[in-house]
Structure formats: structure tokens, C-alpha cells
Design a protein around this motif. Structure first.
Motif, PDB file in Angstrom:
ATOM      1  N   MET A   1     -83.398  18.422 -91.110  1.00 16.77           N
ATOM      2  CA  MET A   1     -81.992  18.719 -90.924  1.00 16.77           C
ATOM      3  C   MET A   1     -81.286  17.398 -90.626  1.00 16.77           C
ATOM      4  O   MET A   1     -81.600  16.724 -89.669  1.00 16.77           O
ATOM      5  CB  MET A   1     -81.859  19.722 -89.768  1.00 16.77           C
ATOM      6  CG  MET A   1     -80.487  19.961 -89.308  1.00 16.77           C
ATOM      7  SD  MET A   1     -80.229  21.277 -88.076  1.00 16.77           S
ATOM      8  CE  MET A   1     -81.725  21.493 -87.239  1.00 16.77           C
ATOM      9  N   GLY A   2     -80.334  17.057 -91.481  1.00 19.69           N
ATOM     10  CA  GLY A   2     -79.614  15.808 -91.293  1.00 19.69           C
ATOM     11  C   GLY A   2     -78.484  15.950 -90.286  1.00 19.69           C
ATOM     12  O   GLY A   2     -77.990  17.044 -90.013  1.00 19.69           O
ATOM     13  N   TRP A   3     -78.079  14.833 -89.715  1.00 20.73           N
ATOM     14  CA  TRP A   3     -77.020  14.849 -88.708  1.00 20.73           C
ATOM     15  C   TRP A   3     -75.678  15.272 -89.301  1.00 20.73           C
ATOM     16  O   TRP A   3     -74.870  15.903 -88.630  1.00 20.73           O
ATOM     17  CB  TRP A   3     -76.900  13.490 -88.024  1.00 20.73           C
ATOM     18  CG  TRP A   3     -78.051  13.261 -87.103  1.00 20.73           C
ATOM     19  CD1 TRP A   3     -79.093  12.402 -87.280  1.00 20.73           C
ATOM     20  CD2 TRP A   3     -78.301  13.940 -85.872  1.00 20.73           C
ATOM     21  NE1 TRP A   3     -79.964  12.507 -86.231  1.00 20.73           N
ATOM     22  CE2 TRP A   3     -79.497  13.440 -85.356  1.00 20.73           C
ATOM     23  CE3 TRP A   3     -77.632  14.924 -85.163  1.00 20.73           C
ATOM     24  CZ2 TRP A   3     -80.039  13.889 -84.160  1.00 20.73           C
ATOM     25  CZ3 TRP A   3     -78.164  15.367 -83.965  1.00 20.73           C
ATOM     26  CH2 TRP A   3     -79.358  14.851 -83.479  1.00 20.73           C
ATOM     27  N   PHE A   4     -75.440  14.907 -90.560  1.00 20.86           N
ATOM     28  CA  PHE A   4     -74.211  15.326 -91.222  1.00 20.86           C
ATOM     29  C   PHE A   4     -74.157  16.852 -91.306  1.00 20.86           C
ATOM     30  O   PHE A   4     -73.136  17.468 -91.030  1.00 20.86           O
ATOM     31  CB  PHE A   4     -74.108  14.697 -92.616  1.00 20.86           C
ATOM     32  CG  PHE A   4     -72.864  15.080 -93.350  1.00 20.86           C
ATOM     33  CD1 PHE A   4     -71.641  14.536 -92.992  1.00 20.86           C
ATOM     34  CD2 PHE A   4     -72.905  15.994 -94.392  1.00 20.86           C
ATOM     35  CE1 PHE A   4     -70.475  14.893 -93.655  1.00 20.86           C
ATOM     36  CE2 PHE A   4     -71.752  16.361 -95.062  1.00 20.86           C
ATOM     37  CZ  PHE A   4     -70.539  15.807 -94.692  1.00 20.86           C
ATOM     38  N   PHE A   5     -75.281  17.463 -91.667  1.00 18.91           N
ATOM     39  CA  PHE A   5     -75.383  18.917 -91.729  1.00 18.91           C
ATOM     40  C   PHE A   5     -75.117  19.540 -90.365  1.00 18.91           C
ATOM     41  O   PHE A   5     -74.400  20.538 -90.253  1.00 18.91           O
ATOM     42  CB  PHE A   5     -76.767  19.320 -92.242  1.00 18.91           C
ATOM     43  CG  PHE A   5     -77.029  20.799 -92.173  1.00 18.91           C
ATOM     44  CD1 PHE A   5     -76.501  21.650 -93.121  1.00 18.91           C
ATOM     45  CD2 PHE A   5     -77.800  21.334 -91.156  1.00 18.91           C
ATOM     46  CE1 PHE A   5     -76.741  23.017 -93.056  1.00 18.91           C
ATOM     47  CE2 PHE A   5     -78.043  22.686 -91.078  1.00 18.91           C
ATOM     48  CZ  PHE A   5     -77.509  23.530 -92.041  1.00 18.91           C
ATOM     49  N   VAL A   6     -75.681  18.962 -89.311  1.00 22.64           N
ATOM     50  CA  VAL A   6     -75.513  19.498 -87.965  1.00 22.64           C
ATOM     51  C   VAL A   6     -74.047  19.443 -87.548  1.00 22.64           C
ATOM     52  O   VAL A   6     -73.506  20.407 -86.998  1.00 22.64           O
ATOM     53  CB  VAL A   6     -76.395  18.731 -86.951  1.00 22.64           C
ATOM     54  CG1 VAL A   6     -76.052  19.100 -85.526  1.00 22.64           C
ATOM     55  CG2 VAL A   6     -77.860  18.999 -87.225  1.00 22.64           C
ATOM     56  N   ILE A   7     -73.364  18.349 -87.848  1.00 17.73           N
ATOM     57  CA  ILE A   7     -71.966  18.207 -87.446  1.00 17.73           C
ATOM     58  C   ILE A   7     -71.077  19.162 -88.232  1.00 17.73           C
ATOM     59  O   ILE A   7     -70.237  19.863 -87.659  1.00 17.73           O
ATOM     60  CB  ILE A   7     -71.512  16.746 -87.592  1.00 17.73           C
ATOM     61  CG1 ILE A   7     -72.251  15.881 -86.566  1.00 17.73           C
ATOM     62  CG2 ILE A   7     -70.006  16.617 -87.419  1.00 17.73           C
ATOM     63  CD1 ILE A   7     -72.062  14.400 -86.748  1.00 17.73           C
ATOM     64  N   VAL A   8     -71.259  19.213 -89.550  1.00 17.02           N
ATOM     65  CA  VAL A   8     -70.421  20.097 -90.375  1.00 17.02           C
ATOM     66  C   VAL A   8     -70.677  21.556 -90.017  1.00 17.02           C
ATOM     67  O   VAL A   8     -69.736  22.336 -89.816  1.00 17.02           O
ATOM     68  CB  VAL A   8     -70.660  19.836 -91.879  1.00 17.02           C
ATOM     69  CG1 VAL A   8     -69.986  20.885 -92.727  1.00 17.02           C
ATOM     70  CG2 VAL A   8     -70.166  18.453 -92.255  1.00 17.02           C
ATOM     71  N   MET A   9     -71.922  21.942 -89.934  1.00 10.74           N
ATOM     72  CA  MET A   9     -72.239  23.325 -89.570  1.00 10.74           C
ATOM     73  C   MET A   9     -71.831  23.619 -88.126  1.00 10.74           C
ATOM     74  O   MET A   9     -71.469  24.745 -87.800  1.00 10.74           O
ATOM     75  CB  MET A   9     -73.730  23.612 -89.771  1.00 10.74           C
ATOM     76  CG  MET A   9     -74.132  23.699 -91.218  1.00 10.74           C
ATOM     77  SD  MET A   9     -73.227  24.962 -92.139  1.00 10.74           S
ATOM     78  CE  MET A   9     -73.820  26.440 -91.352  1.00 10.74           C
ATOM     79  N   GLY A  10     -71.893  22.623 -87.254  1.00 10.38           N
ATOM     80  CA  GLY A  10     -71.447  22.815 -85.872  1.00 10.38           C
ATOM     81  C   GLY A  10     -69.970  23.130 -85.790  1.00 10.38           C
ATOM     82  O   GLY A  10     -69.544  23.982 -85.003  1.00 10.38           O
ATOM     83  N   ILE A  11     -69.169  22.456 -86.613  1.00  9.38           N
ATOM     84  CA  ILE A  11     -67.736  22.745 -86.651  1.00  9.38           C
ATOM     85  C   ILE A  11     -67.502  24.174 -87.143  1.00  9.38           C
ATOM     86  O   ILE A  11     -66.767  24.950 -86.531  1.00  9.38           O
ATOM     87  CB  ILE A  11     -67.005  21.727 -87.544  1.00  9.38           C
ATOM     88  CG1 ILE A  11     -67.051  20.348 -86.892  1.00  9.38           C
ATOM     89  CG2 ILE A  11     -65.570  22.158 -87.799  1.00  9.38           C
ATOM     90  CD1 ILE A  11     -66.592  19.223 -87.791  1.00  9.38           C
ATOM     91  N   ILE A  12     -68.160  24.527 -88.245  1.00  9.19           N
ATOM     92  CA  ILE A  12     -67.973  25.855 -88.821  1.00  9.19           C
ATOM     93  C   ILE A  12     -68.483  26.936 -87.879  1.00  9.19           C
ATOM     94  O   ILE A  12     -67.795  27.929 -87.602  1.00  9.19           O
ATOM     95  CB  ILE A  12     -68.672  25.950 -90.193  1.00  9.19           C
ATOM     96  CG1 ILE A  12     -67.991  25.007 -91.192  1.00  9.19           C
ATOM     97  CG2 ILE A  12     -68.690  27.377 -90.716  1.00  9.19           C
ATOM     98  CD1 ILE A  12     -68.768  24.802 -92.471  1.00  9.19           C
ATOM     99  N   ILE A  13     -69.678  26.766 -87.356  1.00  5.47           N
ATOM    100  CA  ILE A  13     -70.270  27.789 -86.499  1.00  5.47           C
ATOM    101  C   ILE A  13     -69.578  27.842 -85.143  1.00  5.47           C
ATOM    102  O   ILE A  13     -69.448  28.907 -84.551  1.00  5.47           O
ATOM    103  CB  ILE A  13     -71.796  27.573 -86.387  1.00  5.47           C
ATOM    104  CG1 ILE A  13     -72.426  27.949 -87.719  1.00  5.47           C
ATOM    105  CG2 ILE A  13     -72.393  28.378 -85.249  1.00  5.47           C
ATOM    106  CD1 ILE A  13     -73.907  27.842 -87.785  1.00  5.47           C
ATOM    107  N   GLY A  14     -69.074  26.718 -84.658  1.00  2.00           N
ATOM    108  CA  GLY A  14     -68.307  26.734 -83.415  1.00  2.00           C
ATOM    109  C   GLY A  14     -67.046  27.567 -83.554  1.00  2.00           C
ATOM    110  O   GLY A  14     -66.712  28.362 -82.675  1.00  2.00           O
ATOM    111  N   LEU A  15     -66.343  27.401 -84.678  1.00  2.00           N
ATOM    112  CA  LEU A  15     -65.137  28.195 -84.910  1.00  2.00           C
ATOM    113  C   LEU A  15     -65.478  29.668 -85.136  1.00  2.00           C
ATOM    114  O   LEU A  15     -64.764  30.552 -84.662  1.00  2.00           O
ATOM    115  CB  LEU A  15     -64.356  27.621 -86.087  1.00  2.00           C
ATOM    116  CG  LEU A  15     -63.785  26.223 -85.841  1.00  2.00           C
ATOM    117  CD1 LEU A  15     -63.147  25.674 -87.101  1.00  2.00           C
ATOM    118  CD2 LEU A  15     -62.806  26.229 -84.689  1.00  2.00           C
ATOM    119  N   LEU A  16     -66.580  29.934 -85.850  1.00  2.00           N
ATOM    120  CA  LEU A  16     -67.014  31.331 -86.020  1.00  2.00           C
ATOM    121  C   LEU A  16     -67.437  31.936 -84.686  1.00  2.00           C
ATOM    122  O   LEU A  16     -67.166  33.100 -84.407  1.00  2.00           O
ATOM    123  CB  LEU A  16     -68.162  31.419 -87.028  1.00  2.00           C
ATOM    124  CG  LEU A  16     -67.798  31.245 -88.494  1.00  2.00           C
ATOM    125  CD1 LEU A  16     -69.057  31.175 -89.341  1.00  2.00           C
ATOM    126  CD2 LEU A  16     -66.909  32.372 -88.950  1.00  2.00           C
TER     127      LEU A  16
END
Length: 83
Positions: A1-16
Motif C-alpha cells: 500500500m503506497g502512501w499516496f493511496f493512503v492519503i487519497v483514500m484517507g481523504i475519501i474515507i474520512g469524509l464518508l
């Protein structure tokens, strides 16, 4: 799992997670919502991830963890609403 994936998914999942959290959770800052999402992604995909492609179970578990973290963050650090 790359850090870019973690940040982008973190933004999306945080808002969800903020969206699915019960009650009014708009009184915490956006950056804290994103941090809760990133931690939710790390927990969800760290615990259940590891497959190729989209892992739907890890995705939904990440949303649940992010929602729980958003509720905790709103309780602990929530700003008072102005009337």
C-alpha cells in the motif's frame, strides 16, 4: 500500500466516515476528519487488506473505523456551536 493511496483514500474515507457518523459531526475541523480517515484506512487495510484489486470488506471496515474515529474526535475536540 503506497502512501499516496493512503492519503487519497484517507481523504475519501474520512469524509464518508463523517457522513455516516450519527449525529451532528460538523463541529470538527476538516484536517481532523482527514486524519481520522487516514487512520481508518491504515486500520482497515492493515487488518483486512493484502489482496489484489479492490478489497470491498477492507473498504467498508475502513469507513466504519473512520466513522468511529470521527465520533471520538468530535466528542473530545469538538468546537462549540455558535447560536
Amino acid at each position: 500500500m503506497g502512501w499516496f493511496f493512503v492519503i487519497v483514500m484517507g481523504i475519501i474515507i474520512g469524509l464518508l466516515g463523517k457522513f455516516v457518523a450519527p449525529g451532528d459531526r460538523d463541529n470538527i475541523p476538516l484536517w481532523l476528519t482527514v486524519v481520522c480517515g487516514i487512520v481508518g484506512v491504515l486500520i482497515g487495510y492493515g487488518w483486512l487488506g493484502g489482496t489484489h484489486g479492490i478489497d470491498w470488506l477492507a473498504f467498508f471496515v475502513s469507513i466504519i473505523f473512520a466513522a468511529i474515529l470521527v465520533m471520538i474526535a468530535a466528542t473530545v475536540t469538538g468546537r462549540a456551536k455558535k447560536a
